[in-house]
Write an enzyme that holds these catalytic residues in place. Structure first.
Site, PDB file in Angstrom:
ATOM      1  N   ILE A  82       0.713  -1.247   0.162  1.00  0.00           N
ATOM      2  CA  ILE A  82      -0.177  -0.086  -0.054  1.00  0.00           C
ATOM      3  C   ILE A  82       0.721   1.189  -0.113  1.00  0.00           C
ATOM      4  O   ILE A  82       2.010   1.308   0.615  1.00  0.00           O
ATOM      5  CB  ILE A  82      -0.984  -0.006   1.404  1.00  0.00           C
ATOM      6  CG1 ILE A  82      -1.665  -1.520   1.618  1.00  0.00           C
ATOM      7  CG2 ILE A  82      -1.823   1.330   1.248  1.00  0.00           C
ATOM      8  CD1 ILE A  82      -2.380  -1.454   2.866  1.00  0.00           C
ATOM      9  N   CYS A  83       0.596   2.156  -0.911  1.00  0.00           N
ATOM     10  CA  CYS A  83       1.244   3.425  -0.932  1.00  0.00           C
ATOM     11  C   CYS A  83       0.320   4.406  -0.224  1.00  0.00           C
ATOM     12  O   CYS A  83      -0.576   5.082  -0.639  1.00  0.00           O
ATOM     13  CB  CYS A  83       1.493   3.794  -2.379  1.00  0.00           C
ATOM     14  SG  CYS A  83       2.063   5.281  -2.513  1.00  0.00           S
ATOM     15  N   LEU A  84       0.814   4.743   1.053  1.00  0.00           N
ATOM     16  CA  LEU A  84      -0.233   5.572   1.950  1.00  0.00           C
ATOM     17  C   LEU A  84       0.613   6.326   2.677  1.00  0.00           C
ATOM     18  O   LEU A  84       1.550   5.830   3.352  1.00  0.00           O
ATOM     19  CB  LEU A  84      -1.445   4.856   2.665  1.00  0.00           C
ATOM     20  CG  LEU A  84      -2.224   5.704   3.544  1.00  0.00           C
ATOM     21  CD1 LEU A  84      -3.116   6.481   2.786  1.00  0.00           C
ATOM     22  CD2 LEU A  84      -3.011   4.836   4.601  1.00  0.00           C
TER      23      LEU A  84
END
Lengths: 153, 287
Positions: free
Chosen positions: A91-93
């Site tokens: 996840i790119c958060l």
């Protein structure tokens, strides 16, 4: 070590007591790896009637350091389609990265952020370069410098 | 204390101290104690030698001697953080909870001052805070035990009083050759009184619902705050946990704006409130 286990012990007590809608604790054996299921609560057609599984990995210095959070692909639990979620579950958060993390975040608040990240999404697509990234990445998620090129998503 | 035949010799004392330190590091606490004792005989006014010996004595569980060495060190150097810390450890081991809490708090204060003035000691802060918490809990537990004991004694006493009165009454009725039914009524009346007295005590002794209010919780450790400090957002954190965070990232946890140790201000009213809460609810030390 005491730092992480104490805080996680308290989080667990709270999670057993009450959980926000659409979040479910699957397993929390020990203080290294927990599994939680999340659902998107509105009628977003991309995620309708789906449940997604999250894996949390904690280091001994949690919550000073962020946990490693990824979606895992199992039977009945696909990886949600989203321009910031790679098909291997990474996840790119920003709040999960070293820069964006703050120790007042917790397992519950992360789950809620991910729920709302899915709720607000309308694009049925993977991040740019997904195939290449999934094929080549050997690094752990927190060591990856994501380029947040599209903060409107 | 200085031996007449042996004038003070700080240099030899340091040699013995070094030998003591080597033994200590190797886990030979008995040997270490011996060398520190020799060091002290050569230089009885160096507080460091007493705290070192106390450290070895602590490992050997000779708590009375730890206390006397710590007190000597403190008489030579009243603000000796280590001496207060060791004193607290020995006092808690000997179940002097209240004294231990005072000593541990003093050690924490001195350690915090040192850290806030840029000195070392940051690594001691955690263990000292841990000890403060343990002492606080044991003080509370001691008080709870005392309370239960007194209440049990009181209940017993009152029950016996009622039984005595019942017996006097029954005897009186028997003397007046009252009927069996009348005597039985008296017995039942007192039985009822004793029953409801037990009920009252039981309800009073019930542990109230254990809930930790949000205002005393540190958002980083989720524990009750011992030394709350406030940032400019108005949010308070326990000093030890916000400092741990600032070591990694000098930012406000809420806004991520720059934040430095020097920006932190003690939140005195909140500290008092937390302390008061813990005094009444010792279990919450590690809820």
């Amino acid at each position: 070590m005491a730092f992480a286990t104490k805080r996680l012990g308290k989080e667990l007590t709270k999670l057993h007591g009450s959980l926000p809608p659409g979040i479910e604790l699957v397993s929390a054996e020990g203080f290294e790896e927990w599994l939680l299921d999340i659902k998107v609560l509105d009628a977003n057609p991309l995620y309708l009637n789906q449940t997604y599984r999250l894996k949390f990995k904690f280091s001994p210095s949690y919550p000073i350091e962020p946990p490693e959070v990824t979606f895992v692909n199992t039977k009945d639990r696909p990886i949600p389609m989203h321009p910031h979620i790679y098909s291997n579950g990474i996840i790119c958060l920003d709040l999960l990265g070293s820069q964006g993390w703050t120790p007042i975040q917790n397992v519950e608040s992360i789950c809620m952020s991910l729920q709302s990240m899915l709720t607000g999404n309308t694009k049925n697509e993977r991040p740019e370069g997904d195939q290449l990234f999934v094929a080549n990445n050997r690094r752990r998620p927190r060591d990856i410098d994501f380029y947040y090129h599209d903060n409107t998503v | 204390m200085v031996n007449a035949e042996q004038p003070p010799d700080p240099v030899r004392a340091l040699e013995f101290k070094e030998k003591g330190n080597k033994c200590f590091q190797a886990g030979d606490y008995q040997g270490a104690e011996g060398f520190y004792t020799q060091a002290i005989s050569h230089d009885p006014t160096n507080p460091l030698l007493y705290t070192n010996r106390a450290m070895a004595l602590l490992k050997l569980s000779h708590y009375e001697s730890v206390i006397s060495d710590s007190l000597t060190a403190l008489s030579l150097h009243p603000n000796n953080m280590k001496a207060h810390f060791q004193l607290a450890q020995a006092q808690i081991a000997l179940h002097h909870e209240k004294d231990a809490l005072e000593s541990a708090k003093k050690a924490y204060e001195l350690c915090m001052e040192e850290v806030m003035h840029g000195g070392k000691g940051a690594t001691s802060l955690g263990p000292i805070m841990e000890l403060v918490r343990r002492c606080r809990k044991e003080v509370w537990e001691g008080r709870e035990r005392e309370r239960t004991r007194t209440e049990k004694g009181l209940l017993g006493e009152l029950v016996r009083d009622l039984e005595d009165r019942r017996d006097v009454e029954v005897q009186r009725l028997e003397g007046e050759s009252a009927g069996e039914i009348q005597i039985e009524e008296v017995r039942q009346e007192y039985e009822g009184k004793i029953e409801s007295l037990r009920g009252v005590f039981h309800r009073a002794g019930e542990v109230p619902r254990r809930r930790v209010p949000d205002w005393c919780i540190d958002d980083i450790t989720f524990a009750v705050m011992d030394d709350p400090v406030v940032t400019k957002t108005g949010q308070s954190y326990d000093r030890s946990s916000i400092m741990e965070h600032l070591k990694r990232s000098p930012t406000d946890p809420l806004t991520r704006e720059p934040l430095h140790v020097s920006d932190l201000r003690p939140n005195l009213a909140l500290r008092e409130a937390c302390e008061e809460f813990l005094e009444e609810n010792g279990w919450a030390v590690d809820w």
